[in-house]
Design an enzyme around this catalytic site. Sequence first.
Site: not given
Ligand code: DOR
Ligand code: ZN
Ligand code: ZN
Length: 345
Positions: A28, A252
């Site tokens: 972020r 992720d």
């Molecule tokens: O659940 C998700 N959140 N999948 C993604 O691919 C992006 C991510 C996000 O940036 O919050």
């Molecule tokens: Zn992601």
């Molecule tokens: Zn993703």
Amino acid sequence: MLLSEAKELPAMTELTITKPDDFHLHLRQGDLMKQLVPLTAESFARALVMPNLQPPVVSASDLKSYQKDLAAVGSDLQLLMTFKLMPSTTPQMVAELRQAGAVAGKLYPQGVSVNSEDGVTDVEALYSVFDAMQEQNLVLCIHGEMPGVGEMEAETAFLPTLQALHTNFPRLRIVLEHVSTRAGVEMIKSLSATVGATVTVHHLLLTIDDVRHDHHINPHHYCRPVCKSEVDRKILLETVLSGHPQFFFGSDSAPHLKATKEVSTGEPSRGVFSTPVALPLLAQLFEEYDQLSRLEAFVAQLGADFYQLPKNKDSITLQRSPWTVPQEYFGVVPLWAGKTLEWKI
Ligand code: DOR
Ligand code: ZN
Ligand code: ZN
């Protein structure tokens, strides 16, 4: 959901492994970024930083400026930078991005994820860009879901596109990010070692039943791709526990403020925040299946090999010392909030 009870009295009280890498992370911007960077450094030596900011990381100058912001936070975390592939990305931009230090480019099909409204609609239109990435030895990371397809089927529907990419660019290293289905796992295994997949903690632990129950959504388990069936989860788990070299850890971890998660109307934002609990959860899971000795390869070796990076020199120690996961970290609710974990960093 697993991890309800420990099996028997375990012998091991401490586990020291090479400091892990997170090959898929959302750090972020702004205040949130300033908290996330040092928190990540507690568990990980390196992180592959996702580019889906607003505005996204598209050009060499975007990449340098984001890297500067991240570095200014000040921590030991080594940043592996990525850029977002746009319909407007050119081979010339790829060369500049490589020069600026990019490790990978990320493909988001349009509308399948957070901040992907400006994503790619025509994958073949980018073939000259993939060719440039192949020549520059950059990695292509893919959010592998097909636009316009229901969330339970979207990954499977994308797999022919992945296969075609590999056929056309056999030397291009491609990562199917956050693989979530049996079909995805089988596809990766059927392709050569230039294609790999990241696996998250939440896709190893949760199923759709932990996300939706009747009409209720648990917003803190809500993400893309959505967690699938027990069959899918089991295949992911077996694959990872077997030490298969094409599957390595990428969290992720995608923090969203509680206020955009716990909403009374509309959709909660999508993303599971797992950074502070990822390693303890993985240790507990691997131990539950008597495969603790394979944890290190999954989090600290296989991904580095795929990315052609040296193994980290530092190590990290996990201690068997039960702790309760906080309800919040700086306004973000983590995975496993309020529950007890066996292993502590
Ligand atoms: O659940 C998700 N959140 N999948 C993604 O691919 C992006 C991510 C996000 O940036 O919050
Ligand atoms: Zn992601
Ligand atoms: Zn993703």
